[in-house]
Scaffold this motif. Structure first.
Motif, short mmCIF file in Angstrom:
data_model
loop_
_atom_site.label_atom_id
_atom_site.label_comp_id
_atom_site.label_asym_id
_atom_site.label_seq_id
_atom_site.Cartn_x
_atom_site.Cartn_y
_atom_site.Cartn_z
N TYR A 2 -29.57 -2.81 48.03
CA TYR A 2 -29.67 -2.11 46.75
C TYR A 2 -28.36 -2.19 45.97
O TYR A 2 -28.37 -2.29 44.75
N TYR A 53 -36.48 -3.93 40.07
CA TYR A 53 -35.96 -3.06 41.12
C TYR A 53 -37.10 -2.33 41.84
O TYR A 53 -37.12 -2.25 43.07
N ILE A 54 -38.05 -1.84 41.06
CA ILE A 54 -39.20 -1.13 41.67
C ILE A 54 -40.02 -2.08 42.52
O ILE A 54 -40.45 -1.73 43.61
N GLU A 55 -40.22 -3.29 42.02
CA GLU A 55 -40.99 -4.26 42.80
C GLU A 55 -40.29 -4.63 44.10
O GLU A 55 -40.91 -4.72 45.16
N VAL A 56 -38.97 -4.80 44.05
CA VAL A 56 -38.22 -5.12 45.26
C VAL A 56 -38.22 -3.93 46.22
O VAL A 56 -38.30 -4.10 47.44
N SER A 57 -38.15 -2.72 45.69
CA SER A 57 -38.09 -1.53 46.54
C SER A 57 -39.39 -1.28 47.31
O SER A 57 -39.36 -0.84 48.45
N PHE A 58 -40.50 -1.56 46.67
CA PHE A 58 -41.79 -1.20 47.27
C PHE A 58 -42.55 -2.37 47.87
O PHE A 58 -43.73 -2.24 48.15
#
Length: 59
Positions: A2, A53-58
């Motif tokens: 991150y 970022y959201i796509e990578v996180s989830f």
């Protein structure tokens, strides 16, 4: 992971701002319209980075 993404996102924002400045100079955009151009491009790039970022996180 991150931390890398945040550093990369900041680099992208600064680079896009440099490219936007070059665009304003090259296309001779009046000084009173330049803040609107910068704001629009920055908002769109920020939306793109947050969604990435959201796509990578989830995933």
């Amino acid at each position: 992971m991150y931390i890398f993404f945040i550093v990369f996102a900041l680099f992208i924002l600064f680079y896009i701002n440099a490219l936007t400045n070059t665009l304003c100079i090259q296309k001779e955009i009046p000084a009173e319209k330049q803040p609107k151009v910068f704001r629009t491009i920055n908002v769109l790039i920020t939306i793109l980075l947050v969604s990435s970022y959201i796509e990578v996180s989830f995933t």
